[in-house]
Structure formats: structure tokens, C-alpha cells
Design an enzyme around this catalytic site. Sequence first.
Site, mmCIF file in Angstrom:
data_model
loop_
_atom_site.group_PDB
_atom_site.id
_atom_site.type_symbol
_atom_site.label_atom_id
_atom_site.label_comp_id
_atom_site.label_asym_id
_atom_site.label_seq_id
_atom_site.Cartn_x
_atom_site.Cartn_y
_atom_site.Cartn_z
ATOM 1 N NE ARG A 109 9.434 -19.841 22.505
ATOM 2 C CZ ARG A 109 8.685 -20.451 23.457
ATOM 3 N NH1 ARG A 109 7.561 -19.927 23.853
ATOM 4 N NH2 ARG A 109 9.088 -21.593 23.965
ATOM 5 C CE1 TYR A 140 6.259 -6.469 0.747
ATOM 6 C CE2 TYR A 140 5.239 -7.993 2.266
ATOM 7 C CZ TYR A 140 6.333 -7.589 1.526
ATOM 8 O OH TYR A 140 7.478 -8.320 1.581
ATOM 9 C CG ASP A 163 1.569 -2.269 6.339
ATOM 10 O OD1 ASP A 163 2.465 -1.481 6.702
ATOM 11 O OD2 ASP A 163 1.799 -3.288 5.658
ATOM 12 C CE LYS A 173 10.378 -3.780 3.810
ATOM 13 N NZ LYS A 173 8.953 -4.009 3.576
HETATM 14 C C1 LIG Z 1 8.070 -5.106 3.620
HETATM 15 C C2 LIG Z 1 6.651 -4.868 3.945
HETATM 16 C C3 LIG Z 1 5.912 -5.768 4.729
HETATM 17 C C4 LIG Z 1 6.514 -7.082 5.226
HETATM 18 O O1 LIG Z 1 7.523 -6.870 6.144
HETATM 19 P P1 LIG Z 1 8.820 -7.859 6.286
HETATM 20 O O2 LIG Z 1 9.612 -7.166 7.315
HETATM 21 O O3 LIG Z 1 9.458 -7.946 4.953
HETATM 22 O O4 LIG Z 1 8.280 -9.183 6.728
HETATM 23 C C5 LIG Z 1 4.605 -5.453 5.025
HETATM 24 N N1 LIG Z 1 4.028 -4.319 4.568
HETATM 25 C C6 LIG Z 1 4.692 -3.430 3.819
HETATM 26 C C7 LIG Z 1 4.011 -2.203 3.342
HETATM 27 C C8 LIG Z 1 6.009 -3.670 3.469
HETATM 28 O O5 LIG Z 1 6.667 -2.806 2.693
#
Ligand SMILES: *Cc1c(COP(=O)(O)O)cnc(C)c1O
Length: 385
Positions: free
Chosen positions: A51, A103, A175, A200
Site C-alpha cells: 500500500r 465532470y 483537472d 482516459k
Molecule cells: C472520468 C473523469 C474523472 C473521474 O475519473 P475516474 O477515473 O472515472 O474516477 C474526472 N475528471 C474528468 C474530466 C473525467 O473525464
Amino acid sequence: MSHSSHKIGTKFIHAGTVPDPSTGAIMTPIYQTSTYVQEAPGVNQGYEYARSQNPTRKALEDALATIENGKHGLAFGSGVAATDAVIKLLSPGDEVIAANDMYGGTYRLFTKVFAKFGIKFTYVDTTNPQNVQNAITPQTKLIWIETPTNPLMNITDIAAVASISKAAGTILCVDNTFASPYLQNPLDLGADIVMHSATKYLGGHSDVIQGALILNDDQLREQLYFIQKSCGAVPGPMDCFLVLRGIKTLHVRMKQHCENGIAVAQFLRNHPKVDKVYWCGFTDHPNHTIAASQMRGFGGMMSFTLKDDSMEAANKVLTNTHLFALAESLGGVESLINHPASMTHASIPREERIKNGLSDGLIRLSVGIEDADDLIADLDAALNK
Ligand SMILES: *Cc1c(COP(=O)(O)O)cnc(C)c1O
């Protein structure tokens, strides 16, 4: 070797990986272990319990730092787990200024989980940095922005918000999921933390859930590492391996996403059934100048509405594409089509959605790296049904 002085493609391929010291394996092995044998109590090679430390995760975290031009990388079990760790830097009574268009899962985490712990969230339209300035109070500790935004492709001027944040002594977290490090590097523009849903573009193959934070400040890194190991939202070594592998082709994939993005956006704009196309590459997009100055390209994400803005008309398109798969998520090699109001953004109350310009008929595309002509033919057939 840090590879920070290399050009982007070289950097993405070599970031974080060195031949495995025990065998020379060119790919970092998947260290599928929970613990490490110690020579004597406290005598070990820097690895005690998985961890806290794992060599596959370490290679990925080094790679993440390199590709975002940062000093430290931290990997998490998902993008929202990475966001969760950032908010855990705060205490009750602290305030966060967040974008009003982001998001849905981030909004849900803020409003449904953290608000009840006494953290106050103020949502503003960050495309005008003055709104951020106006919302700052002595309790503001963190500014959270997303650019381009999901799904309306609004752009926030990162450097402008970073200078407001610096003057106010707050932390700015960006982000950067939609742009990916190929198109934009927020740390270079003054941000303190970059967050990614590695699920992504970084992973890129729709086969892993993972999150990341990248930053420069040593003390902030210690605090976030403490949260990572104390709260335990760490990714497994197999998932780290997959993202590490994904990063090696990020530049090649992104080039194609950008090329296909231009072709699909132009096709949609000229289609008689399409009303608005939200894509920051159009010179008449309200934030195009900022997008062009802080990004290296415009990517493959876009949204559009139909002239007939009913759910029925949108549904017809959503269910009649064959290459574009109807699914949440984005950033994989294959193209996806999505209905934000009922899918990715269903956790945002309708009233809030509409107020922020996210209509019931809005359709979002994650344009993949198939051949653009096939993608356009697929959309054309669905639109003409
Ligand atoms: C998918 C996404 C998230 C969240 O990420 P996960 O891997 O699904 O937890 C946060 N911000 C954006 C812009 C996203 O597209």
C-alpha cells in the site's frame, strides 16, 4: 535519466522506465506482491508493504511526473480517488472555489460527500478569471478548475487563475484529463497540482480505471503521499503497468485524435441537422484564443446539439451509430458517443445542468483514432435516419 530535456515523443516513451535491475527486462515487471521480505527488522530495500510502495507503481509515478513536467507523481485507484486525496488536504471551515462546468463525478464528490464534512464549495464560471478573484475569501484554500470542460468544452485561462491563486496563497488544482499532457501542461502555467483520470487518454485503451496527481512542491507531495497511504486508494500493479504502457503511445494517439477531431467537428458544423458544435478549435469559439495559446492542439472531444433539441431526436442519433459505441468514458482508441444528461452528468440536478448550458439534447463524442472517413460516414448515417 530524467528525460525532461527530451522532445515530447521521446519523453513519453522513456519516462519512468529503466531496465529491471534484477533481470534487465526492458518493460517494468508487474510486481504482484503485497509485502517485501526484510533482512532484519527495519532493514529493507525501501519497500515494506505494497500500500505504501510498489516498484511498478513507482515507475508509473516517475513517468507521470516526467510527462507533466513535474517533480512528483502519485497514482490512485481512480480519477475520483485522486480528487478525493486533494480535498483531504483541507479541514472543516475551509473553502474551495470550483468551476461550475466540470465532470459530474467531481461535482458529486464535492456536494454529496465533502460538503457534509464542513468544507464549503463555491461554484463560479471560471472562463472569466475575475469571477474566481471575486469569490476568494480568507477561508479559500483551494481552487479547482477543469479545462477544457466536460462536456461543453469551455476553456479557462490557467495562467490567469494561477496568478490569482498565488496572490491569494491558495492551491490551484487543474483537472487535465481532457487535454492530456500531450496538449497542455498546467504546471508550466503556474498550477500547483495537475489531476488526471488516467482511465482516459493516459491509459488510452478503455481497459483500466486509474487516477493521478502531479506536482512540484516537496511538502505538498509529502502531505499527499501520507493521504495516499493512509486512505489507501492505491492502484494495483497490473493497472500501473497498463497505464505505463499506454503513456508510451500517447503522442502518437493524440496526433490522430486531433486530426480526426478537426475532421469530425467540421463535418458536424456543416451538417444541416446539427445546431451548435462545441469544440474549442473553431476560431469563433468564445475561448479559442486562450485555447490556442495554452494548448498544442484541440483533441478529439466535442459536443453538439441538433436543430430539433428533443430527447427523441438525440436518442435517434445515439442509438443509430455503429462505430461510435454508446458508452460513458472517453479517451480510448475507439470512438464513443454519450448522452451527458442521462449518463455522465446525470448526478447533476437538471436545473443546475440547464443553467450551465447543458441541454437535454446535448450529445458528446470522444472521437477515436479509427479512419476519419469511416467515423464521418457513421455519424452521417445516424443523423440522416
Ligand atoms: C472520468 C473523469 C474523472 C473521474 O475519473 P475516474 O477515473 O472515472 O474516477 C474526472 N475528471 C474528468 C474530466 C473525467 O473525464
